[in-house]
Design an enzyme around this catalytic site. Structure first.
Site, PDB file in Angstrom:
ATOM      1  N   LYS A   1      81.504  -0.563  44.343  1.00  0.00           N
ATOM      2  CA  LYS A   1      80.963  -1.241  43.170  1.00  0.00           C
ATOM      3  C   LYS A   1      80.780  -2.712  43.500  1.00  0.00           C
ATOM      4  CE  LYS A   1      83.273  -2.447  39.375  1.00  0.00           C
ATOM      5  NZ  LYS A   1      82.868  -3.764  38.908  1.00  0.00           N
TER       6      LYS A   1
ATOM      7  N   ASP B   1      77.233  -3.438  39.292  1.00  0.00           N
ATOM      8  CA  ASP B   1      77.861  -3.703  37.988  1.00  0.00           C
ATOM      9  C   ASP B   1      77.451  -5.083  37.502  1.00  0.00           C
ATOM     10  OD1 ASP B   1      79.472  -3.484  35.775  1.00  0.00           O
ATOM     11  OD2 ASP B   1      81.343  -3.881  36.841  1.00  0.00           O
TER      12      ASP B   1
ATOM     13  N   LYS C   1      76.232  -5.657  34.370  1.00  0.00           N
ATOM     14  CA  LYS C   1      76.486  -5.746  32.916  1.00  0.00           C
ATOM     15  C   LYS C   1      75.384  -6.538  32.215  1.00  0.00           C
ATOM     16  CE  LYS C   1      81.525  -5.159  33.049  1.00  0.00           C
ATOM     17  NZ  LYS C   1      81.858  -5.179  34.479  1.00  0.00           N
TER      18      LYS C   1
ATOM     19  N   ASP D   1      70.812  -8.990  27.352  1.00  0.00           N
ATOM     20  CA  ASP D   1      69.808 -10.018  27.055  1.00  0.00           C
ATOM     21  C   ASP D   1      68.805  -9.397  26.090  1.00  0.00           C
ATOM     22  OD1 ASP D   1      68.015 -12.267  27.285  1.00  0.00           O
ATOM     23  OD2 ASP D   1      68.850 -12.681  29.259  1.00  0.00           O
TER      24      ASP D   1
ATOM     25  N   THR E   1      87.657  -3.347  29.443  1.00  0.00           N
ATOM     26  CA  THR E   1      89.064  -2.911  29.493  1.00  0.00           C
ATOM     27  C   THR E   1      90.030  -4.096  29.432  1.00  0.00           C
ATOM     28  OG1 THR E   1      88.732  -2.776  31.856  1.00  0.00           O
ATOM     29  CG2 THR E   1      88.803  -0.706  30.668  1.00  0.00           C
TER      30      THR E   1
ATOM     31  N   ARG F   1      91.604  -4.210  42.580  1.00  0.00           N
ATOM     32  CA  ARG F   1      92.740  -4.838  43.257  1.00  0.00           C
ATOM     33  C   ARG F   1      93.806  -3.909  43.810  1.00  0.00           C
ATOM     34  NH1 ARG F   1      92.843  -9.074  38.407  1.00  0.00           N
ATOM     35  NH2 ARG F   1      91.928  -7.189  37.509  1.00  0.00           N
TER      36      ARG F   1
HETATM   37  O1  C5P Z   1      90.810  -5.027  40.126  1.00  0.00           O
HETATM   38  P1  C5P Z   1      90.548  -4.062  39.021  1.00  0.00           P
HETATM   39  O2  C5P Z   1      90.900  -2.623  39.360  1.00  0.00           O
HETATM   40  O3  C5P Z   1      91.089  -4.495  37.690  1.00  0.00           O
HETATM   41  O4  C5P Z   1      88.949  -4.078  38.891  1.00  0.00           O
HETATM   42  C1  C5P Z   1      88.257  -3.403  37.862  1.00  0.00           C
HETATM   43  C2  C5P Z   1      86.789  -3.585  38.057  1.00  0.00           C
HETATM   44  O5  C5P Z   1      86.126  -2.898  36.987  1.00  0.00           O
HETATM   45  C3  C5P Z   1      86.292  -5.020  38.020  1.00  0.00           C
HETATM   46  O6  C5P Z   1      85.243  -5.094  38.993  1.00  0.00           O
HETATM   47  C4  C5P Z   1      85.720  -5.206  36.621  1.00  0.00           C
HETATM   48  O7  C5P Z   1      84.610  -6.074  36.617  1.00  0.00           O
HETATM   49  C5  C5P Z   1      85.261  -3.791  36.296  1.00  0.00           C
HETATM   50  N1  C5P Z   1      85.179  -3.443  34.874  1.00  0.00           N
HETATM   51  C6  C5P Z   1      86.256  -3.520  34.021  1.00  0.00           C
HETATM   52  N2  C5P Z   1      86.090  -3.199  32.684  1.00  0.00           N
HETATM   53  C7  C5P Z   1      84.917  -2.754  32.240  1.00  0.00           C
HETATM   54  C8  C5P Z   1      83.834  -2.636  33.115  1.00  0.00           C
HETATM   55  C9  C5P Z   1      84.010  -2.985  34.447  1.00  0.00           C
HETATM   56  O8  C5P Z   1      87.340  -3.878  34.439  1.00  0.00           O
HETATM   57  N3  C5P Z   1      84.785  -2.366  30.984  1.00  0.00           N
END
Ligand code: C5P
Length: 245
Positions: free
Chosen positions: A45, A72, A74, A77, A130, A221
Site C-alpha cells: 500500500k 491509498d 484518499k 474533492d 480507524t 508499523r
Molecule cells: O502502521 P499502521 O498499521 O497503523 O498503518 C495503517 C495504514 O492504514 C496507514 O497507512 C494508514 O494511512 C492506513 N489507513 C488507516 N485507516 C483508514 C484507512 C487507511 O489507518 N481508515
C-alpha cells in the site's frame, strides 16, 4: 499458502489478504523495505507520504518486482476533480485506490463512473478513519457513533456503485452482513498481539478481523518497524490462515 475462502468457494493465496503499508518518506527507504520483505507479501500500500515523494516511477519499479499496488490517496474533492484524479491513476498500474465516502454521493458517483476507464483501479470508499473514535467524530460535527456513521457512508458508497470499503475491525461484521459476500472489505488498524496501538483507536488482531469478515488487512508499523519485516509479515499471514481453519 492457499486457503479456502468460504464466501467465494475458491482457494485463495493467503498473501492476497494482506497489504503492507509502505509508510516511508522516500524511494530509497521504500526499496530497502521491499528488499527486506521479499515475497513475504504480494500487495503493497502506497499512501500519500511516499507517493507525493516518489510518484509513478516508484509504482513501476514495485510492479516490476512483482508487487500489486494499493494506492491509498484518499481522494476527497469536488466530483469533477475526483473523477479526473481517478482517470489519472488509471495510467499508473495501481489496482486499488481509495476515495473518502464522506465526499458525498455525487463525488462517489463521479469516481465510480471514472473507474470504468480501461486500466482504472478498483475503488475503495474510506468510511471512518480507524484513528477516529466517537469523541473525534463529534469534534468534527458528526453526532452518530463510529458504527452508525460507517454504515451510513457504506450505504452511500454502495448506492454510488462502489462495492469496496475501508473500515475498522469493529464495524466489519456489520458491513459484511449488510453488503454480502461480494463486497471487498479492507481493514487497517491491525495489531498482532503484543504490538502497540500507536495512533490507532479501533484496533484488532489479524485473526479477529478476518473472522469478522475482512477481505484484506492493511498492516503498517507492526511489519515495517519489526526487526525482520518478512518474518513479521509471515506471522501475520499465519494468523490470517488460522482464521480460515
Ligand atoms: O502502521 P499502521 O498499521 O497503523 O498503518 C495503517 C495504514 O492504514 C496507514 O497507512 C494508514 O494511512 C492506513 N489507513 C488507516 N485507516 C483508514 C484507512 C487507511 O489507518 N481508515
Amino acid at each position: 499458502m492457499k486457503v479456502l475462502d468460504e464466501r467465494s468457494g475458491t482457494a485463495v493465496d493467503v498473501r492476497d489478504r494482506l497489504a503492507v503499508a509502505l509508510d516511508v518518506p522516500d524511494v530509497r527507504l521504500a526499496l530497502d523495505l521491499v528488499d527486506r520483505l521479499g515475497d513475504s507479501c504480494r500487495w503493497v500500500k502506497v499512501g500519500m507520504e511516499l507517493y507525493y515523494a516518489a510518484g509513478n516511477s516508484l509504482l513501476d519499479e514495485l510492479r516490476s518486482r512483482g508487487y500489486r499496488i494499493f494506492l491509498d490517496l484518499k481522494l476527497h474533492d469536488i466530483p469533477n476533480t475526483v473523477a479526473g484524479g481517478v482517470q489519472s491513476v488509471a495510467k499508473s498500474g495501481a489496482e486499488l485506490l481509495t476515495v473518502h465516502a464522506s465526499g458525498g454521493g455525487a463525488m462517489l458517483t463521479a469516481a465510480a463512473e471514472a473507474a470504468k476507464t480501461p486500466g482504472a483501479p478498483r475503488l475503495l470508499a474510506v468510511t471512518v478513519l480507524t484513528s477516529m473514535d466517537a469523541a473525534e467524530l463529534s469534534a468534527v460535527g458528526v453526532c452518530s457513533s463510529p458504527a452508525e456513521q460507517v454504515l451510513q457512508l457504506a450505504r452511500l458508497a454502495t448506492r454510488a456503485g462502489i462495492n469496496g470499503m475501508v473500515c475498522s475491525a469493529e464495524e466489519v461484521a456489520a458491513l459484511r452482513a449488510e453488503l454480502g459476500p461480494e463486497a471487498m472489505l479492507v481493514v487497517p488498524g491491525i495489531r498482532p498481539a503484543g504490538n502497540e496501538s500507536n495512533d490507532q483507536r479501533r484496533v484488532a488482531t489479524p485473526a479477529e478481523a478476518i473472522a469478522r469478515g475482512a477481505s484484506m488487512l492493511v498492516v503498517g508499523r507492526p511489519i515495517t518497524r519489526a526487526e525482520d519485516p518478512a518474518d513479521a509479515a509471515r506471522a501475520v499471514l499465519r494468523e490470517i490462515e488460522s482464521a480460515f481453519a
